[in-house]
Design a protein around this motif. Structure first.
Motif, short mmCIF file in Angstrom:
data_model
loop_
_atom_site.label_atom_id
_atom_site.label_comp_id
_atom_site.label_asym_id
_atom_site.label_seq_id
_atom_site.Cartn_x
_atom_site.Cartn_y
_atom_site.Cartn_z
N GLY A 20 -38.18 -38.26 42.48
CA GLY A 20 -38.21 -37.05 43.28
C GLY A 20 -37.26 -35.99 42.80
O GLY A 20 -36.26 -36.25 42.16
N GLY A 21 -37.57 -34.72 43.10
CA GLY A 21 -36.70 -33.62 42.73
C GLY A 21 -36.89 -33.23 41.28
O GLY A 21 -37.28 -34.02 40.43
N THR A 22 -36.61 -31.97 40.99
CA THR A 22 -36.83 -31.48 39.63
C THR A 22 -35.82 -32.02 38.64
O THR A 22 -35.99 -31.88 37.45
N LEU A 23 -34.75 -32.66 39.14
CA LEU A 23 -33.73 -33.18 38.24
C LEU A 23 -34.29 -34.23 37.30
O LEU A 23 -33.96 -34.28 36.12
N TRP A 24 -35.16 -35.10 37.83
CA TRP A 24 -35.65 -36.21 37.03
C TRP A 24 -36.89 -35.79 36.25
O TRP A 24 -38.01 -36.18 36.53
N ARG A 25 -36.66 -34.97 35.24
CA ARG A 25 -37.75 -34.43 34.44
C ARG A 25 -38.52 -35.55 33.75
O ARG A 25 -37.94 -36.42 33.11
N GLY A 26 -39.84 -35.53 33.88
CA GLY A 26 -40.67 -36.49 33.19
C GLY A 26 -40.65 -37.87 33.82
O GLY A 26 -41.16 -38.81 33.24
N ARG A 309 -22.85 -35.86 39.26
CA ARG A 309 -23.94 -35.49 38.36
C ARG A 309 -23.43 -34.49 37.33
O ARG A 309 -22.64 -33.60 37.65
N SER A 310 -23.89 -34.62 36.09
CA SER A 310 -23.55 -33.65 35.05
C SER A 310 -24.62 -32.58 34.98
O SER A 310 -25.68 -32.70 35.59
N GLY A 311 -24.35 -31.53 34.20
CA GLY A 311 -25.31 -30.45 34.07
C GLY A 311 -26.62 -30.87 33.43
O GLY A 311 -27.65 -30.21 33.61
N SER A 312 -26.60 -31.98 32.68
CA SER A 312 -27.82 -32.46 32.03
C SER A 312 -28.72 -33.24 32.97
O SER A 312 -29.84 -33.59 32.62
N GLY A 313 -28.22 -33.53 34.17
CA GLY A 313 -28.99 -34.34 35.11
C GLY A 313 -28.62 -35.80 35.08
O GLY A 313 -29.22 -36.60 35.81
N ASP A 314 -27.64 -36.20 34.26
CA ASP A 314 -27.18 -37.58 34.26
C ASP A 314 -26.35 -37.84 35.52
O ASP A 314 -25.52 -37.02 35.91
N LEU A 315 -26.57 -39.01 36.13
CA LEU A 315 -25.75 -39.46 37.26
C LEU A 315 -24.64 -40.36 36.74
O LEU A 315 -24.88 -41.22 35.89
N TYR A 316 -23.44 -40.14 37.24
CA TYR A 316 -22.29 -40.98 36.89
C TYR A 316 -21.86 -41.72 38.16
O TYR A 316 -21.46 -41.08 39.14
N VAL A 317 -21.96 -43.06 38.13
CA VAL A 317 -21.70 -43.87 39.31
C VAL A 317 -20.48 -44.74 39.05
O VAL A 317 -20.44 -45.52 38.09
N PRO A 356 -15.89 -27.22 36.39
CA PRO A 356 -17.01 -26.28 36.55
C PRO A 356 -17.79 -26.01 35.26
O PRO A 356 -18.99 -25.75 35.31
N ASP A 357 -17.12 -26.08 34.09
CA ASP A 357 -17.83 -25.85 32.84
C ASP A 357 -18.48 -27.11 32.28
O ASP A 357 -19.14 -27.08 31.24
N GLY A 358 -18.32 -28.24 32.96
CA GLY A 358 -18.97 -29.48 32.56
C GLY A 358 -18.36 -30.19 31.38
O GLY A 358 -18.90 -31.19 30.90
N ARG A 359 -17.20 -29.75 30.92
CA ARG A 359 -16.60 -30.32 29.71
C ARG A 359 -15.58 -31.41 29.98
O ARG A 359 -15.16 -32.09 29.06
N ARG A 360 -15.15 -31.54 31.23
CA ARG A 360 -14.12 -32.51 31.57
C ARG A 360 -14.55 -33.29 32.81
O ARG A 360 -15.09 -32.72 33.76
N LEU A 361 -14.29 -34.60 32.77
CA LEU A 361 -14.60 -35.47 33.90
C LEU A 361 -13.29 -36.00 34.47
O LEU A 361 -12.47 -36.57 33.76
N TYR A 362 -13.11 -35.79 35.78
CA TYR A 362 -11.92 -36.29 36.47
C TYR A 362 -12.30 -37.50 37.32
O TYR A 362 -13.41 -37.58 37.86
#
Length: 387
Positions: A20-26, A309-317, A356-362
């Motif tokens: 579901g949702g447009t995040l999961w392309r394909g 979630r990252s900007g690419s649509g990857d989920l980090y759990v 906010p720029d998606g380059r660092r994960l805290y």
């Protein structure tokens, strides 16, 4: 929350699930995620901080519980938990909860300039209990959630200018996480109980959480399909707890992290190691991951907890237990470890959030190497994250 061991007692429903949702392309209709090599390759040996990362990624320690944050005069809180980032001019702020009881909970904030240098740190919420996870709002406040019976949600200013405000309209229960859905006008809420519920709150006026309607999700016994919602008659939860007020409300075994993007709200349940996907556009529920439905090899993700979630649509759990990993679920429906913390088996990973720029994960290790709430460590990982 403190580490617990859970017995799997739920009967597994249908294994087919629409993400579901447009995040999961394909991947409009796909089975729950299965193990596969991660997009960044294999984990390398542990670095100086004890973190195993893919090639090209580095880490640094931002703060340690009970110690002064470098470059500031502020002492970092114990038991760091849920977190989020907020744009701050050309820099940003990372907010982190303190899961401490007896009125010693709350939240702190670290400010960074455009180069990622810490410029200040401060307390933004005090006098509360077991502030576990939470969520950020589109109007740039942090919803800090108390994980206690009949706990409150506190709307908090990441800049520390405005006093935090208690928001009882969002219900009084054992709160875990929150996620704001500006597309449909709801705040989604998880409940950390073995027979918890999944809630949504519609403010009377979007952007003002002082009043509104609290609802619980109603569905069948399976793991996928259409759902409905029913009003919670008494959000105060007394004398009847909120989770027992709605007939037919679906039971979720230990609600944890919650994150909304692109029409879908993902949330986790630790008692059955599941990542759920609620499609807000079609009002339907499905499974994005279930460790019992891994068809080959060992399930890479157990002890599911906070999610981002990252900007690419990857989920980090993040894991509470397991192998002390943050696992990555791709839009293609694969899952693999992204990082692992070594030598901290008495802890849990909390508060994952991207700059906010998606380059660092805290994120934090809540109890660090000591296994005590006073041993928490907050980290930053930098590298070639997919955009």
């Amino acid at each position: 929350m403190e580490r617990r061991t859970f017995l799997r007692t739920a009967v597994i429903g249908s294994s087919a699930a629409a993400f579901g949702g447009t995040l999961w392309r394909g991947a409009a209709f796909a089975a729950p995620a299965q193990p596969a090599p991660g997009p960044y390759g294999a984990l390398q040996p542990a670095n100086a901080n004890g973190i195993l990362l893919p090639s090209g990624f580095t880490s640094r320690i931002i703060a340690r519980s009970g110690q002064t944050v470098a470059g500031t005069s502020y002492t970092w809180h114990s038991a760091p938990d849920g977190g989020a980032t907020f744009a701050d001019g050309t820099g940003w702020i990372y907010v982190s909860n303190a899961e401490v009881s007896s009125g010693s909970g709350g939240a702190s904030a670290v400010r960074f300039n455009s180069a990622g240098t810490v410029t200040s740190a401060s307390r933004i919420l005090s006098g509360t209990n077991n502030n576990c996870a939470g969520g950020q709002t589109p109007w740039n406040t942090w919803l800090s959630c108390e994980e206690v019976s009949r706990g409150f949600v506190y709307e908090t200013d990441p800049w520390g200018v405005n006093a935090a405000v208690q928001r009882p309209a969002l219900g009084r229960f054992k709160h875990e996480a929150a996620a704001a859905d500006a597309d449909h006008g709801y705040i989604y809420l998880t409940e950390d109980e073995s027979d918890g519920r999944f809630y949504r709150f519609r403010p009377t006026t979007w952007g003002n959480l002082s009043s509104g309607t609290l609802q619980a999700l109603v569905a069948g016994t399976g793991t996928s399909g259409p759902v409905t919602w029913a009003n919670v008659p008494d959000p105060d939860g007394s004398p009847t707890l909120t989770r027992y007020q709605v007939s037919g409300a679906k039971v979720f075994n230990g609600g944890e992290g919650c994150f909304y993007a692109a029409g879908t709200c993902w949330f986790t349940t630790k008692g059955d190691n599941r990542v759920w996907a609620y499609d807000a556009n079609s009002s339907s529920l499905s499974l994005a991951y279930d460790d019992s439905l891994v068809t080959s090899g060992t399930a890479p993700l157990t002890g599911v907890d906070n999610v981002t979630r990252s900007g690419s649509g990857d989920l980090y759990v993040a894991e509470d237990g397991g192998n002390m990993e943050i696992c990555l679920i791709t839009p293609a429906g694969t899952i693999a470890p992204f990082l692992r913390i070594s030598g901290q088996s008495g802890s849990e990973i909390t508060g994952p959030a991207f700059s906010p720029d998606g380059r660092r994960l805290y994120f934090s290790s809540q109890r660090g190497t000591s296994g005590s709430s006073s041993g928490g460590i907050t980290y930053e990982v930098t590298g070639p994250f997919r955009s």
